[in-house]
Write an enzyme that holds these catalytic residues in place. Sequence first.
Site, short mmCIF file in Angstrom:
data_model
loop_
_atom_site.label_atom_id
_atom_site.label_comp_id
_atom_site.label_asym_id
_atom_site.label_seq_id
_atom_site.Cartn_x
_atom_site.Cartn_y
_atom_site.Cartn_z
N CYS A 191 41.33 52.98 34.01
CA CYS A 191 42.57 52.29 33.60
C CYS A 191 43.04 52.69 32.21
O CYS A 191 44.19 52.45 31.84
CB CYS A 191 42.37 50.78 33.66
SG CYS A 191 41.98 50.24 35.33
N HIS B 153 47.88 47.26 29.71
CA HIS B 153 47.43 47.60 31.06
C HIS B 153 47.56 46.35 31.93
O HIS B 153 47.26 45.25 31.49
CB HIS B 153 45.98 48.08 31.01
CG HIS B 153 45.37 48.25 32.36
ND1 HIS B 153 45.98 49.00 33.34
CD2 HIS B 153 44.23 47.75 32.91
CE1 HIS B 153 45.22 48.97 34.43
NE2 HIS B 153 44.17 48.21 34.20
N ASN C 216 47.56 46.17 39.95
CA ASN C 216 46.90 47.09 39.04
C ASN C 216 46.94 48.51 39.64
O ASN C 216 46.23 48.80 40.59
CB ASN C 216 45.45 46.63 38.83
CG ASN C 216 44.70 47.49 37.82
OD1 ASN C 216 45.17 48.55 37.42
ND2 ASN C 216 43.52 47.03 37.44
O1 UT7 Z 1 41.65 47.27 35.51
C1 UT7 Z 1 40.28 47.52 35.49
C2 UT7 Z 1 39.56 46.43 34.80
N1 UT7 Z 1 39.48 45.29 35.66
C3 UT7 Z 1 39.80 44.10 35.20
O2 UT7 Z 1 40.20 43.97 34.07
C4 UT7 Z 1 39.57 42.94 36.12
C5 UT7 Z 1 38.87 41.82 35.39
N2 UT7 Z 1 38.53 40.71 36.25
C6 UT7 Z 1 39.45 39.89 36.78
O3 UT7 Z 1 40.63 40.09 36.64
C7 UT7 Z 1 38.96 38.66 37.50
O4 UT7 Z 1 37.57 38.52 37.27
C8 UT7 Z 1 39.24 38.66 39.01
C9 UT7 Z 1 40.72 38.50 39.26
C10 UT7 Z 1 38.73 39.94 39.62
C11 UT7 Z 1 38.52 37.47 39.66
O5 UT7 Z 1 38.91 36.27 39.04
P1 UT7 Z 1 37.82 35.23 38.53
O6 UT7 Z 1 38.55 34.09 38.00
O7 UT7 Z 1 36.90 35.96 37.59
O8 UT7 Z 1 37.09 34.83 39.86
P2 UT7 Z 1 35.56 34.98 40.26
O9 UT7 Z 1 35.23 36.39 40.60
O10 UT7 Z 1 34.69 34.28 39.27
O11 UT7 Z 1 35.56 34.12 41.58
C12 UT7 Z 1 35.82 32.70 41.55
C13 UT7 Z 1 35.83 32.20 42.98
C14 UT7 Z 1 34.62 32.66 43.78
O12 UT7 Z 1 34.29 31.64 44.70
P3 UT7 Z 1 33.08 30.61 44.37
O13 UT7 Z 1 31.86 31.47 44.23
O14 UT7 Z 1 33.47 29.92 43.11
O15 UT7 Z 1 33.08 29.74 45.57
C15 UT7 Z 1 35.13 33.84 44.55
O16 UT7 Z 1 34.43 34.07 45.74
O17 UT7 Z 1 36.99 32.73 43.65
C16 UT7 Z 1 36.55 33.40 44.85
N3 UT7 Z 1 37.47 34.51 45.10
C17 UT7 Z 1 38.58 34.35 45.79
N4 UT7 Z 1 39.15 33.29 46.38
C18 UT7 Z 1 40.32 33.48 47.02
C19 UT7 Z 1 37.35 35.79 44.71
N5 UT7 Z 1 38.42 36.50 45.15
C20 UT7 Z 1 39.19 35.62 45.82
C21 UT7 Z 1 40.41 35.76 46.50
N6 UT7 Z 1 40.94 34.65 47.07
N7 UT7 Z 1 41.08 36.93 46.58
#
Ligand code: UT7
Length: 332
Positions: free
Chosen positions: A116, A256, A286
């Site tokens: 990225c 980004h 993204n």
């Molecule tokens: O560009 C390259 C660099 N990348 C980034 O900068 C990305 C950085 N990370 C992020 O943007 C975020 O971490 C994400 C958008 C990828 C995820 O958001 P988050 O708030 O960190 O969610 P999480 O991974 O901690 O997941 C929270 C919950 C989980 O469920 P439980 O375990 O709490 O029951 C996930 O399974 O949300 C669940 N989850 C979803 N639910 C509905 C994960 N993806 C989804 C989804 N829809 N698409």
Amino acid sequence: MSRIYAAITGVNGWVPEYRLTNAELEKMVDTNDEWITTRTGIKERRILKGEGLATSDMAAEAVKGLLKKTGTDASEIDMLLVATTTPDMPFPATANIVCDKIGAGHILSYDIGAACSGFLYALTTASKFIETGTYKKVVVVGADKMSSIINYNDRATCVIFGDGAGAVMLEPSTEKVGVIDSVLKSDGSGRHFLHQKAGGSLKPATLETVANQEHSVYQEGKTVFKFAVKNMADVAEEIMVRNELQGDDIAWLVPHQANKRIIDATAERMHIPEEKVMINIERYGNTTAGTLPLCLWEWEDKLHKGDNLVLAAFGGGFTWGATLIKWAYDPQ
Ligand code: UT7
């Protein structure tokens, strides 16, 4: 002799027509519009559909439009760089293929792989060839067909990424406009949290790697998020401090587009209000190396000569960085 600056003299973008909406993703994986919107800020992303179409096709379209806008013949280009994580093939470089598709001459062209942050790495590299007087016209492309390395059964990654390409033209200027300063960093220990497991020399493709979806993006989102928020804001602040700039001196933050929450945190640290932040994540998601030039393309008619722009990115590698640009021209 006065210093030569690498001025951006044109910008263009290209995105595929197909829109993959949150509503459509709801039918593919266990997700919903509310979760995607509040956690990422994304509403839809563009996907390149069609047999035989690759990153180089999007890049070539972006460059062809750029040449038209800047009144440049392809034969005038001295060098072309493509920042990408989704090259058409492991070799040759996608940049070589783009040169062939646009009808450029036998010029220096290569890819830069910094995920990225790739566009900032490529822009900074290219600017040195202008600043040293080596070349007069250098094209820098950021392009990714992320859909080619996404597992559309994995809700944690498939909602985030999209396809797109952007390109800028760099030319010498003796006015103080163009790429002014860059802070670029990497930390390879971050590879464990964001990578593609198979397909490289570490783990060549086998039936098993394909069955296990190891050719798709693997991301530990929460960890990457924490590093992204801290490092993108740190590096943006660092470039402001060493160029003696306050929030008020910055016309635009060009971040980004990985997550609206990361963008907001960076803007806050820089004391930049939301109306001075380029945000199009809701429409494109993204696009990895494509996000920054796509922002410049969409905001081009709001940019004025002398505007200070801070571009900032964080991504796989880990790689991150910030570049200070003084915009070189007024709206046409
Ligand atoms: O560009 C390259 C660099 N990348 C980034 O900068 C990305 C950085 N990370 C992020 O943007 C975020 O971490 C994400 C958008 C990828 C995820 O958001 P988050 O708030 O960190 O969610 P999480 O991974 O901690 O997941 C929270 C919950 C989980 O469920 P439980 O375990 O709490 O029951 C996930 O399974 O949300 C669940 N989850 C979803 N639910 C509905 C994960 N993806 C989804 C989804 N829809 N698409």
